[in-house]
Design a protein around this motif. Structure first.
Motif, mmCIF file in Angstrom:
data_model
loop_
_atom_site.group_PDB
_atom_site.id
_atom_site.type_symbol
_atom_site.label_atom_id
_atom_site.label_comp_id
_atom_site.label_asym_id
_atom_site.label_seq_id
_atom_site.Cartn_x
_atom_site.Cartn_y
_atom_site.Cartn_z
ATOM 1 N N MET A 184 36.406 -45.635 -29.498
ATOM 2 C CA MET A 184 35.265 -46.392 -30.522
ATOM 3 C C MET A 184 34.064 -46.075 -29.872
ATOM 4 O O MET A 184 32.965 -46.879 -30.214
ATOM 5 C CB MET A 184 35.578 -47.811 -30.941
ATOM 6 N N VAL A 185 34.009 -45.508 -28.646
ATOM 7 C CA VAL A 185 32.298 -45.248 -28.058
ATOM 8 C C VAL A 185 32.436 -43.590 -28.288
ATOM 9 O O VAL A 185 31.293 -43.090 -28.818
ATOM 10 C CB VAL A 185 32.489 -45.401 -26.587
ATOM 11 N N THR A 186 33.132 -42.773 -27.877
ATOM 12 C CA THR A 186 33.213 -41.386 -27.816
ATOM 13 C C THR A 186 34.419 -40.691 -28.806
ATOM 14 O O THR A 186 34.198 -39.602 -29.022
ATOM 15 C CB THR A 186 33.175 -40.552 -26.608
ATOM 16 N N GLN A 187 35.514 -41.522 -29.307
ATOM 17 C CA GLN A 187 36.467 -41.267 -29.984
ATOM 18 C C GLN A 187 37.200 -41.991 -30.674
ATOM 19 O O GLN A 187 37.028 -43.301 -30.633
ATOM 20 C CB GLN A 187 37.334 -40.265 -29.116
ATOM 21 N N CYS A 188 37.894 -41.706 -31.666
ATOM 22 C CA CYS A 188 38.838 -42.639 -32.510
ATOM 23 C C CYS A 188 39.814 -42.869 -31.441
ATOM 24 O O CYS A 188 40.408 -41.756 -30.977
ATOM 25 C CB CYS A 188 39.152 -42.236 -33.734
ATOM 26 N N PRO A 189 40.616 -43.889 -31.665
ATOM 27 C CA PRO A 189 41.783 -44.041 -30.852
ATOM 28 C C PRO A 189 42.965 -43.165 -31.245
ATOM 29 O O PRO A 189 43.105 -43.116 -32.634
ATOM 30 C CB PRO A 189 42.331 -45.695 -30.898
ATOM 31 N N ILE A 190 43.826 -42.813 -30.511
ATOM 32 C CA ILE A 190 44.992 -41.734 -30.996
ATOM 33 C C ILE A 190 46.056 -42.742 -31.552
ATOM 34 O O ILE A 190 46.510 -43.748 -30.769
ATOM 35 C CB ILE A 190 45.458 -41.050 -29.684
ATOM 36 N N GLN A 191 46.592 -42.391 -32.668
ATOM 37 C CA GLN A 191 47.652 -43.331 -33.251
ATOM 38 C C GLN A 191 48.994 -42.697 -33.075
ATOM 39 O O GLN A 191 49.021 -41.855 -32.293
ATOM 40 C CB GLN A 191 47.277 -43.090 -34.680
ATOM 41 N N PRO A 192 49.841 -43.590 -33.073
ATOM 42 C CA PRO A 192 51.264 -43.370 -32.787
ATOM 43 C C PRO A 192 51.734 -42.082 -33.551
ATOM 44 O O PRO A 192 51.621 -41.736 -34.569
ATOM 45 C CB PRO A 192 52.121 -44.487 -33.394
ATOM 46 N N GLY A 193 52.078 -41.161 -32.539
ATOM 47 C CA GLY A 193 52.778 -39.831 -32.874
ATOM 48 C C GLY A 193 51.502 -38.745 -32.854
ATOM 49 O O GLY A 193 51.958 -37.594 -32.998
ATOM 50 N N ASN A 204 50.767 -39.531 -28.274
ATOM 51 C CA ASN A 204 50.887 -40.894 -28.445
ATOM 52 C C ASN A 204 52.423 -41.419 -28.564
ATOM 53 O O ASN A 204 52.650 -41.180 -29.804
ATOM 54 C CB ASN A 204 49.888 -41.734 -29.330
ATOM 55 N N GLY A 205 53.100 -41.705 -27.557
ATOM 56 C CA GLY A 205 54.646 -41.824 -27.889
ATOM 57 C C GLY A 205 54.955 -43.247 -28.145
ATOM 58 O O GLY A 205 56.024 -43.490 -28.152
ATOM 59 N N PHE A 206 53.870 -44.159 -28.111
ATOM 60 C CA PHE A 206 54.059 -45.521 -28.214
ATOM 61 C C PHE A 206 54.527 -45.743 -29.968
ATOM 62 O O PHE A 206 53.971 -45.003 -30.766
ATOM 63 C CB PHE A 206 52.981 -46.207 -28.205
ATOM 64 N N GLU A 207 55.337 -46.866 -30.320
ATOM 65 C CA GLU A 207 55.430 -47.048 -31.573
ATOM 66 C C GLU A 207 54.365 -47.855 -32.305
ATOM 67 O O GLU A 207 54.185 -47.642 -33.659
ATOM 68 C CB GLU A 207 56.574 -47.805 -31.967
ATOM 69 N N ASP A 208 53.762 -48.538 -31.707
ATOM 70 C CA ASP A 208 52.823 -49.456 -32.508
ATOM 71 C C ASP A 208 51.443 -49.773 -31.506
ATOM 72 O O ASP A 208 50.699 -50.910 -31.845
ATOM 73 C CB ASP A 208 53.418 -50.683 -32.831
ATOM 74 N N LEU A 209 51.180 -48.930 -30.782
ATOM 75 C CA LEU A 209 49.964 -49.054 -30.013
ATOM 76 C C LEU A 209 49.105 -47.694 -29.995
ATOM 77 O O LEU A 209 49.595 -46.737 -30.130
ATOM 78 C CB LEU A 209 50.248 -49.375 -28.316
ATOM 79 N N THR A 210 47.768 -47.999 -30.023
ATOM 80 C CA THR A 210 46.925 -46.639 -30.045
ATOM 81 C C THR A 210 46.632 -46.220 -28.348
ATOM 82 O O THR A 210 47.007 -47.292 -27.595
ATOM 83 C CB THR A 210 45.685 -47.031 -30.581
ATOM 84 N N THR A 211 45.967 -45.280 -28.160
ATOM 85 C CA THR A 211 45.673 -44.962 -26.691
ATOM 86 C C THR A 211 44.593 -44.013 -26.676
ATOM 87 O O THR A 211 44.158 -43.594 -27.733
ATOM 88 C CB THR A 211 47.026 -44.218 -25.925
ATOM 89 N N SER A 212 44.137 -43.631 -25.336
ATOM 90 C CA SER A 212 43.058 -42.767 -25.247
ATOM 91 C C SER A 212 43.278 -42.511 -23.807
ATOM 92 O O SER A 212 44.068 -42.896 -22.919
ATOM 93 C CB SER A 212 41.794 -43.081 -25.604
ATOM 94 N N LEU A 213 42.297 -41.538 -23.129
ATOM 95 C CA LEU A 213 42.243 -41.271 -21.875
ATOM 96 C C LEU A 213 40.851 -40.863 -21.331
ATOM 97 O O LEU A 213 40.024 -40.053 -21.955
ATOM 98 C CB LEU A 213 43.153 -40.087 -21.526
ATOM 99 N N HIS A 214 40.528 -41.476 -20.027
ATOM 100 C CA HIS A 214 39.058 -41.314 -19.727
ATOM 101 C C HIS A 214 39.262 -40.671 -18.334
ATOM 102 O O HIS A 214 40.323 -41.112 -17.523
ATOM 103 C CB HIS A 214 38.533 -42.650 -19.593
#
Length: 617
Positions: free
Chosen positions: A114-123, A83-93
């Protein structure tokens, strides 16, 4: 309350369970042919996809569009997403892939946060690690964090089949989508606000064809082309036809079909259709590959919105771009209900468990319009549902521990599940099921807004059940119509079922199927990526939907939908209030302008200005 029916088939389920355990053991001895390793870091990239103006899109490693991923059946994918964002979480399906736990894969690789994983935090970095042992065809990958893939975090994923029954010379992959002016989070914030009380979906500024507009495909003479079409958009469905060329449908959603001639295609968001196209004998002309927005999905059509795009099938570059082509009617698209799988799979002629889902769109007490299954709008829990199932022991089979905020349904291993979706909304909805394909056993037409919905009547089905039903993972339910789907619950996991108009998912149009959770507990151990990602986000890795691992039936602190509207308030009332407010403010504006000595607008110009203001809001 949820409408449910379950029938007893314990003997069948025991046999199936044993068969799949044996299959899993055997598959463990099969080594993947090739491992593909990817290292991707998300970030914003400034581009101008449609020539209208620069926009920030989400790239990988500083580049956009994202790369297409090509693998062979049986290969392994190891994808490290940072996760290269500064202030956003992310994931991939990985849209359409089963992540089959019978074949050694993990439900943790499915991706929706929040279904099968926690959101990936910045960094943070998450490893998606899985094989593709038994699937082939056209798929795609995209963010499953909010409406994030709206800004281009999406790409094609093709699994090549060494034993394909298709005969062709070359292949092309085309990912179509829609494009918005503002960042996805700004668009979503306005969409889900009291300033949009009617729930009007955001209007895109354009539609893209392989990440741009007015694209060119180069054809040679006397060849057969396999064209893979993916609608990776957020909102609008699209029609496609090729001028003076015959299209033959050969695959939908990763499932081969009996070759079917088509004049016109209709592809909703999340769907894929593969076609064979035979090229011409001569290079005397270039031809139009038309792409048409389904404008019936738009509440307002801005004057500058281009609904049609003309792409070019080029035999000779010297002849230039093709001119726009026309078709007599958009009603002549091929109905996927009539398609027959190439490898015929007989109808699941009865069900063990029926789930009825009624679709509604209504405003709640905060003035926002939400989307509902059975009067429940999905609200993410405090603990990812998979982690609740894995940490609950025998309680995992009790739907109460998953909360009443996610439309949770617990499925027993091996049972045939029937999903009935009755659409009480006057808009089309493409519904996508993770972890499975389903048989489409009934599909009604649609009705006009204001008419009575066509709810499914099991005693009087609208048509005969097909002998070999179409297999898909994403299906369109028509305006005020219904679909009936069947699948067998033989893939233990937590599987999302949701509308793939991503704005509607943001409104809460989703359910969660908890499939064979006790068997899942035997197979799943939380990966290091999951544990690190949850720790970084300060998210519990065990407990019920409210994060309670002491009293599993206590839902204190559970995130829930807003309270209902007070009595006397309705959607029409909010809309009238909004309109009156705009008119009043405009009146005050004209008075101030008059007081400052400026020219007062005449009635006609005032009407034009007011219309423009309302369209922009």
């Amino acid at each position: 309350m949820f409408a449910r029916t379950r029938r007893d088939t314990y003997g069948l389920r025991s046999v199936l369970r044993l068969a799949f355990v044996v299959l899993a053991v055997l598959s463990s001895f099969v080594k993947a042919e090739t491992t593909h390793v990817f290292n991707f870091t998300t970030g914003w990239v400034t581009v101008n996809p449609d020539g209208v103006g620069e926009k920030q899109m989400i790239g990988f490693n500083g580049h956009w569009p994202l790369p297409d991923i090509h693998v062979n059946k049986g290969d392994r994918i190891e994808l490290y997403l940072t996760n290269g964002f500064e202030d956003l979480t992310t994931s991939l399906h990985f849209h359409g892939l089963f992540m089959d736990t019978n074949l050694g894969n993990s439900n943790q690789m499915d991706g929706p946060e929040m279904v099968t994983q926690c959101p990936i935090q910045p960094g943070g970095t998450f490893l998606y690690n899985f094989t593709v042992p038994d699937q082939v065809g056209t798929y795609w990958y995209h963010s499953h964090s909010g409406a994030q893939y709206t800004d281009g975090m999406r790409g094609a994923l093709i699994i090549h089949d060494p034993d394909t029954p298709l005969d062709y010379d070359e292949e092309m992959t085309i990912l179509v989508s829609d494009l918005y002016d503002k960042p996805y989070y700004e668009v979503a914030d306005f969409f889900l606000s009291r300033y949009n009380p009617t729930g009007a979906e955001p209007i895109p500024r354009n539609i893209l064809f392989n990440h741009t507009t007015n694209n060119t495909l180069h054809f040679d003479t006397d060849k057969t082309y396999l064209i893979r079409l993916i609608n990776g958009g957020t909102f609008v469905s699209q029609y496609f036809f090729i001028e003076d060329h015959e299209m033959t449908i050969v695959e939908v959603d990763g499932n081969y079909v009996q070759p079917t001639k088509a004049e016109l295609l209709y592809i909703a968001t999340g769907q894929r259709i593969n076609i064979l196209v035979k090229s011409k004998h001569t290079r005397s002309k270039n031809f139009a590959f038309m792409q048409i927005m389904d404008d019936t999905m738009l509440d307002v059509i801005p004057a500058d919105l281009q609904l049609n795009r003309t792409n070019t099938i080029s035999y000779d570059p010297k002849l230039g771009d093709a001119k726009q082509a026309y078709i007599d009617s958009l009603d002549n698209f091929t109905n996927d209900f009539d398609l027959v799988p190439y490898f015929k799979r007989e109808l699941l002629d009865t069900y063990d468990y029926q789930i009825k889902l009624d679709v509604e769109m209504e405003n709640l007490g905060d003035g926002v319009q939400y989307a509902f299954f059975n009067n429940v709008t999905y609200v993410a829990p405090k603990v990812p549902t998979l982690l609740t199932a894995l940490s609950a022991g025998k309680l995992a089979t009790n739907p109460a521990i998953y909360g009443d905020n996610i439309n949770a349904f617990v499925l027993e291993y091996g049972e045939v599940v029937e999903i009935v979706v009755n659409n009480h909304d006057p808009g089309r909805h493409p519904f996508h099921l993770h972890g499975h394909v389903f048989q489409v056993v009934q599909k009604s037409g649609g009705r006009e807004d204001g008419e009575v919905p066509i709810d499914y009547d099991e005693k009087k089905p609208i048509s005969a059940y097909p002998e070999y039903p179409m297999l898909r993972d994403t299906v369109v339910v028509e305006s005020l119509g219904h679909v009936v789907l069947r699948f067998q619950a033989t893939n233990p996991g937590i599987w999302f079922f949701h509308c793939h108009v991503d704005w509607h998912l943001e409104q809460g149009l989703a359910a969660v199927f908890i499939e064979a959770p006790l068997l899942l507990q035997e197979r799943e151990t939380l990966s290091e990526s999951v544990l690190k990602t949850c720790k970084a986000g300060n998210i519990p890795t065990e407990g019920n939907a409210a994060g309670n691992n002491k009293d599993w039936f206590s839902m204190e602190g559970l995130p829930k939908q807003p309270a209902p509207l007070p009595e006397g308030f309705t959607l029409k009332g909010y809309a009238a209030f909004f309109l009156s407010t705009v008119v009043g403010l405009w009146g005050l504006y004209t008075i101030v302008q008059y007081g400052l000595g400026e020219v007062v607008l005449d009635d006609q110009e005032l009407a034009v200005r007011l219309k423009t203001l309302l369209e922009n809001n």
